[in-house]
Design a protein around this motif. Structure first.
Motif, mmCIF file in Angstrom:
data_model
loop_
_atom_site.group_PDB
_atom_site.id
_atom_site.type_symbol
_atom_site.label_atom_id
_atom_site.label_comp_id
_atom_site.label_asym_id
_atom_site.label_seq_id
_atom_site.Cartn_x
_atom_site.Cartn_y
_atom_site.Cartn_z
ATOM 1 N N ASP A 195 -22.788 17.492 -1.114
ATOM 2 C CA ASP A 195 -22.264 18.016 0.138
ATOM 3 C C ASP A 195 -20.795 17.663 0.344
ATOM 4 O O ASP A 195 -20.033 18.453 0.891
ATOM 5 N N GLY A 196 -20.326 16.505 -0.063
ATOM 6 C CA GLY A 196 -18.925 16.131 0.120
ATOM 7 C C GLY A 196 -17.995 17.022 -0.683
ATOM 8 O O GLY A 196 -17.010 17.567 -0.169
ATOM 9 N N GLY A 197 -18.294 17.216 -1.937
ATOM 10 C CA GLY A 197 -17.449 18.054 -2.782
ATOM 11 C C GLY A 197 -17.539 19.517 -2.398
ATOM 12 O O GLY A 197 -16.552 20.255 -2.467
ATOM 13 N N LEU A 198 -18.711 19.947 -1.955
ATOM 14 C CA LEU A 198 -18.889 21.339 -1.556
ATOM 15 C C LEU A 198 -18.107 21.641 -0.283
ATOM 16 O O LEU A 198 -17.481 22.703 -0.167
ATOM 17 N N GLY A 199 -18.090 20.703 0.664
ATOM 18 C CA GLY A 199 -17.301 20.885 1.885
ATOM 19 C C GLY A 199 -15.816 20.941 1.588
ATOM 20 O O GLY A 199 -15.068 21.745 2.160
ATOM 21 N N LEU A 200 -15.360 20.074 0.703
ATOM 22 C CA LEU A 200 -13.951 20.067 0.318
ATOM 23 C C LEU A 200 -13.566 21.380 -0.358
ATOM 24 O O LEU A 200 -12.488 21.931 -0.100
#
Length: 83
Positions: free
Chosen positions: A60-65
């Motif tokens: 989720d962190g990389g996808l949001g970025l």
């Protein structure tokens, strides 16, 4: 004339070898192929994984970025678009 000499020389070399018993060293003798593997008769299922269960990785962190960067790029392109 040259061809006759070559054929004669080849015959002289090949004739003694034709009658000689050919011996093969022990390490070069052919061996029988290994027996073919037999198919599994029991229904055991797939083998276990070699490292146990894989660890879960959060995305989720990389996808949001990535979504934020895509939105910023789209806004930049829309502002630069000629009217």
């Amino acid at each position: 004339m040259m061809r006759l000499r070559i054929v004669t020389l080849a015959a002289l070399v090949a004739l003694p070898m034709a009658g000689a018993a050919q011996s093969v060293p022990g390490w070069a003798e052919p061996v029988a192929p290994p027996p073919a593997p037999t198919p599994a008769t029991s229904m055991e299922g797939p083998p276990p994984r070699p490292g146990g269960t894989p660890t879960q990785v959060p995305i989720d962190g990389g996808l949001g970025l990535l979504a934020l960067a895509g939105g910023a790029y789209a806004a930049h392109r829309l502002r630069r678009r000629p009217a």
